[in-house]
Design a protein around this motif. Structure first.
Motif, PDB file in Angstrom:
ATOM      1  N   MET A   9      53.488   3.884 -25.481  1.00  0.00           N
ATOM      2  CA  MET A   9      52.742   4.908 -25.213  1.00  0.00           C
ATOM      3  C   MET A   9      54.014   6.186 -25.344  1.00  0.00           C
ATOM      4  O   MET A   9      54.871   6.108 -24.562  1.00  0.00           O
ATOM      5  N   ARG A  10      53.599   7.396 -25.922  1.00  0.00           N
ATOM      6  CA  ARG A  10      54.531   8.277 -25.935  1.00  0.00           C
ATOM      7  C   ARG A  10      54.001   9.372 -24.914  1.00  0.00           C
ATOM      8  O   ARG A  10      53.023   9.813 -24.742  1.00  0.00           O
ATOM      9  N   TYR A  11      54.989  10.006 -24.271  1.00  0.00           N
ATOM     10  CA  TYR A  11      54.815  11.056 -23.257  1.00  0.00           C
ATOM     11  C   TYR A  11      55.461  12.384 -23.795  1.00  0.00           C
ATOM     12  O   TYR A  11      56.419  12.467 -24.465  1.00  0.00           O
ATOM     13  N   GLU A  12      54.755  13.617 -23.377  1.00  0.00           N
ATOM     14  CA  GLU A  12      54.868  14.950 -24.063  1.00  0.00           C
ATOM     15  C   GLU A  12      56.388  15.288 -23.499  1.00  0.00           C
ATOM     16  O   GLU A  12      56.865  14.856 -22.523  1.00  0.00           O
ATOM     17  N   GLU A  13      57.038  16.084 -24.403  1.00  0.00           N
ATOM     18  CA  GLU A  13      58.301  16.649 -23.757  1.00  0.00           C
ATOM     19  C   GLU A  13      58.106  17.552 -22.679  1.00  0.00           C
ATOM     20  O   GLU A  13      56.963  18.277 -22.656  1.00  0.00           O
ATOM     21  N   LEU A  14      58.754  17.390 -21.470  1.00  0.00           N
ATOM     22  CA  LEU A  14      58.537  18.059 -20.236  1.00  0.00           C
ATOM     23  C   LEU A  14      59.040  19.371 -19.982  1.00  0.00           C
ATOM     24  O   LEU A  14      58.892  20.286 -19.339  1.00  0.00           O
ATOM     25  N   THR A  15      60.415  19.691 -20.868  1.00  0.00           N
ATOM     26  CA  THR A  15      60.908  20.882 -20.645  1.00  0.00           C
ATOM     27  C   THR A  15      60.627  22.042 -21.589  1.00  0.00           C
ATOM     28  O   THR A  15      60.593  21.564 -22.899  1.00  0.00           O
ATOM     29  N   ILE A  16      60.178  23.123 -21.103  1.00  0.00           N
ATOM     30  CA  ILE A  16      59.606  24.096 -22.120  1.00  0.00           C
ATOM     31  C   ILE A  16      60.649  25.545 -21.689  1.00  0.00           C
ATOM     32  O   ILE A  16      61.080  25.766 -20.718  1.00  0.00           O
ATOM     33  N   GLU A  17      61.375  25.940 -22.962  1.00  0.00           N
ATOM     34  CA  GLU A  17      62.401  26.907 -22.918  1.00  0.00           C
ATOM     35  C   GLU A  17      62.009  28.118 -23.813  1.00  0.00           C
ATOM     36  O   GLU A  17      61.252  28.106 -24.808  1.00  0.00           O
ATOM     37  N   GLY A  18      62.374  29.439 -23.439  1.00  0.00           N
ATOM     38  CA  GLY A  18      62.311  30.508 -24.003  1.00  0.00           C
ATOM     39  C   GLY A  18      61.097  31.286 -23.501  1.00  0.00           C
ATOM     40  O   GLY A  18      59.993  30.721 -23.035  1.00  0.00           O
ATOM     41  N   ARG A  19      61.003  32.626 -23.414  1.00  0.00           N
ATOM     42  CA  ARG A  19      60.009  33.424 -22.729  1.00  0.00           C
ATOM     43  C   ARG A  19      58.643  32.974 -23.227  1.00  0.00           C
ATOM     44  O   ARG A  19      57.586  33.084 -22.433  1.00  0.00           O
ATOM     45  N   ASN A  20      58.614  33.361 -24.592  1.00  0.00           N
ATOM     46  CA  ASN A  20      57.151  33.140 -25.120  1.00  0.00           C
ATOM     47  C   ASN A  20      56.597  31.860 -24.778  1.00  0.00           C
ATOM     48  O   ASN A  20      55.423  31.697 -24.662  1.00  0.00           O
ATOM     49  N   ALA A  21      57.588  31.040 -25.210  1.00  0.00           N
ATOM     50  CA  ALA A  21      56.708  29.470 -25.130  1.00  0.00           C
ATOM     51  C   ALA A  21      56.381  29.060 -23.531  1.00  0.00           C
ATOM     52  O   ALA A  21      55.503  28.414 -23.184  1.00  0.00           O
ATOM     53  N   VAL A  22      57.361  29.673 -22.783  1.00  0.00           N
ATOM     54  CA  VAL A  22      56.984  29.487 -21.117  1.00  0.00           C
ATOM     55  C   VAL A  22      55.580  30.238 -20.621  1.00  0.00           C
ATOM     56  O   VAL A  22      54.623  29.580 -20.187  1.00  0.00           O
ATOM     57  N   LEU A  23      55.504  31.626 -21.180  1.00  0.00           N
ATOM     58  CA  LEU A  23      54.125  32.132 -21.042  1.00  0.00           C
ATOM     59  C   LEU A  23      53.001  31.622 -21.716  1.00  0.00           C
ATOM     60  O   LEU A  23      52.082  31.753 -21.150  1.00  0.00           O
ATOM     61  N   GLU A  24      53.249  31.193 -23.087  1.00  0.00           N
ATOM     62  CA  GLU A  24      52.094  30.631 -23.502  1.00  0.00           C
ATOM     63  C   GLU A  24      51.743  29.158 -22.836  1.00  0.00           C
ATOM     64  O   GLU A  24      50.575  29.063 -22.708  1.00  0.00           O
ATOM     65  N   ALA A  25      52.625  28.423 -22.403  1.00  0.00           N
ATOM     66  CA  ALA A  25      52.291  27.156 -21.504  1.00  0.00           C
ATOM     67  C   ALA A  25      51.454  27.841 -20.310  1.00  0.00           C
ATOM     68  O   ALA A  25      50.366  26.937 -20.040  1.00  0.00           O
ATOM     69  N   PHE A  26      51.833  28.559 -19.537  1.00  0.00           N
ATOM     70  CA  PHE A  26      50.823  29.132 -18.372  1.00  0.00           C
ATOM     71  C   PHE A  26      49.651  29.467 -18.710  1.00  0.00           C
ATOM     72  O   PHE A  26      48.571  28.981 -18.162  1.00  0.00           O
ATOM     73  N   ARG A  27      49.606  30.293 -19.620  1.00  0.00           N
ATOM     74  CA  ARG A  27      48.266  30.664 -20.427  1.00  0.00           C
ATOM     75  C   ARG A  27      47.223  30.084 -21.027  1.00  0.00           C
ATOM     76  O   ARG A  27      45.972  29.753 -20.796  1.00  0.00           O
ATOM     77  N   SER A  28      47.906  28.692 -21.399  1.00  0.00           N
ATOM     78  CA  SER A  28      47.010  27.731 -22.116  1.00  0.00           C
ATOM     79  C   SER A  28      46.349  26.823 -20.929  1.00  0.00           C
ATOM     80  O   SER A  28      45.745  25.761 -21.468  1.00  0.00           O
ATOM     81  N   GLY A  29      46.975  26.935 -19.878  1.00  0.00           N
ATOM     82  CA  GLY A  29      46.305  26.059 -18.617  1.00  0.00           C
ATOM     83  C   GLY A  29      47.302  24.744 -18.772  1.00  0.00           C
ATOM     84  O   GLY A  29      46.819  23.800 -17.819  1.00  0.00           O
ATOM     85  N   LYS A  30      48.489  25.009 -19.302  1.00  0.00           N
ATOM     86  CA  LYS A  30      49.267  23.605 -19.018  1.00  0.00           C
ATOM     87  C   LYS A  30      49.796  23.593 -17.520  1.00  0.00           C
ATOM     88  O   LYS A  30      50.192  24.695 -17.038  1.00  0.00           O
ATOM     89  N   THR A  31      49.855  22.423 -17.028  1.00  0.00           N
ATOM     90  CA  THR A  31      50.250  22.192 -15.703  1.00  0.00           C
ATOM     91  C   THR A  31      51.944  22.275 -15.604  1.00  0.00           C
ATOM     92  O   THR A  31      52.567  21.254 -16.086  1.00  0.00           O
ATOM     93  N   ILE A  32      52.410  23.305 -14.895  1.00  0.00           N
ATOM     94  CA  ILE A  32      53.598  23.651 -14.787  1.00  0.00           C
ATOM     95  C   ILE A  32      54.154  23.104 -13.093  1.00  0.00           C
ATOM     96  O   ILE A  32      53.876  23.787 -12.332  1.00  0.00           O
ATOM     97  N   ASP A  33      55.059  22.168 -13.215  1.00  0.00           N
ATOM     98  CA  ASP A  33      55.570  21.730 -11.652  1.00  0.00           C
ATOM     99  C   ASP A  33      56.531  22.864 -11.071  1.00  0.00           C
ATOM    100  O   ASP A  33      56.383  23.236 -10.004  1.00  0.00           O
ATOM    101  N   LYS A  34      57.539  23.502 -12.083  1.00  0.00           N
ATOM    102  CA  LYS A  34      58.543  24.081 -11.546  1.00  0.00           C
ATOM    103  C   LYS A  34      58.845  25.111 -12.770  1.00  0.00           C
ATOM    104  O   LYS A  34      58.980  24.819 -13.829  1.00  0.00           O
ATOM    105  N   LEU A  35      59.286  26.317 -12.191  1.00  0.00           N
ATOM    106  CA  LEU A  35      59.813  27.193 -13.000  1.00  0.00           C
ATOM    107  C   LEU A  35      61.406  27.567 -12.442  1.00  0.00           C
ATOM    108  O   LEU A  35      61.526  28.069 -11.307  1.00  0.00           O
ATOM    109  N   PHE A  36      62.058  27.828 -13.546  1.00  0.00           N
ATOM    110  CA  PHE A  36      63.532  28.265 -12.992  1.00  0.00           C
ATOM    111  C   PHE A  36      63.854  29.357 -13.826  1.00  0.00           C
ATOM    112  O   PHE A  36      63.633  29.444 -15.057  1.00  0.00           O
ATOM    113  N   VAL A  37      64.208  30.583 -12.932  1.00  0.00           N
ATOM    114  CA  VAL A  37      64.513  31.957 -13.548  1.00  0.00           C
ATOM    115  C   VAL A  37      65.697  32.265 -13.111  1.00  0.00           C
ATOM    116  O   VAL A  37      66.339  31.952 -12.114  1.00  0.00           O
ATOM    117  N   GLN A  38      66.365  32.873 -14.236  1.00  0.00           N
ATOM    118  CA  GLN A  38      67.893  33.614 -14.097  1.00  0.00           C
ATOM    119  C   GLN A  38      67.843  34.588 -12.920  1.00  0.00           C
ATOM    120  O   GLN A  38      66.920  35.635 -13.092  1.00  0.00           O
TER     121      GLN A  38
END
Length: 246
Positions: A1-30
């Motif tokens: 069984m394959r599991y999805e990539e867990l690390t999301i990088e880049g501002r557009n990709a992270v914002l889209e992940a939130f808005r699409s309803g993906k469950t985000i465990d932790k957010l790291f911000v500069q």
């Protein structure tokens, strides 16, 4: 069984992940980065009650897999979380008194995956983990659970002690593992029960331990004084299984 990539990088990709309803465990911000796109991302994170950690750029550079993090990296869960009500409903559907694992600060994903696997095999109706200072449902957890995550719901809560209080109102009793407790064979572990397992190093926290109705110790005859958290969970879980079958 394959599991999805867990690390999301880049501002557009992270914002889209939130808005699409993906469950985000932790957010790291500069740290110190407060421009418009970053503010939008942190607003979305707060809206979803996501843990936000502000870290130096050097830390993000170390974490980055692409080198193009743009000051933000998100860790997404490999599986969707259930609710506590989902776990209670699973018990109702089976016509069984609830049997729930509650994990106080299990930080090692291998231990978490192994405990979820044990919970499934012992017939538990679900697992509850805290939001802070604990592993989330990473791909490592999913792999170590050997498929159990497909069948055993896992809920994430903000405050484990408050959750225990709420579940007590629904008739559950709680037992935690601690060396200073009563020998587990002498305890009545039948009926609706929550099994509380503590952190690999410090055990069950004081506030959570005080909420438990019983403290169980596992007999040990060797030269060292503690078991791995996942092994302790298995030993106690099967004493509960033995009593439920009796």
């Amino acid at each position: 069984m394959r599991y999805e990539e867990l690390t999301i990088e880049g501002r557009n990709a992270v914002l889209e992940a939130f808005r699409s309803g993906k469950t985000i465990d932790k957010l790291f911000v500069q740290d110190g980065c407060k421009d418009g796109p970053i503010q939008s991302i942190t607003r979305e994170a707060r809206k979803h009650d996501t843990i936000i950690s502000y870290v130096p750029r050097e830390r993000l550079d170390q974490m980055s897999e692409t080198g193009k993090h743009q000051g933000v990296i998100a860790y997404a869960a490999a599986y969707e979380y259930a609710s506590v009500d989902d776990i209670l409903e699973a018990a109702r559907e089976k016509g069984e008194p609830p049997f729930i694992f509650l994990l106080d600060g299990i930080e090692d994903p291998h231990n978490l995956g192994a405990i979820i696997r044990t919970a499934n095999l012992a017939g538990a109706h679900g697992v509850i983990i805290p939001k802070h200072r604990a592993s989330g449902l990473t791909a490592t957890v999913a792999r170590t659970s050997a498929g159990a995550l497909n069948y055993t719901p896992v809920a994430k809560v903000t405050n484990l002690a408050n959750t225990i209080e709420d579940l007590k109102k629904q008739g559950l009793w709680f037992v935690c593992a601690d060396m200073g407790g009563e020998l587990m064979y002498r305890l009545n572990l039948k009926g609706p029960i929550g099994l509380v397992i503590g952190n690999e190093g410090s055990g069950v926290g004081k506030l959570v331990r005080e909420k438990c109705d019983m403290i169980a110790s596992i007999p040990m005859k060797g030269d060292i004084d503690s078991l791995n958290a996942s092994v302790a969970a298995g030993v106690l879980a099967y004493e509960i299984v033995r009593q439920r079958l009796g």
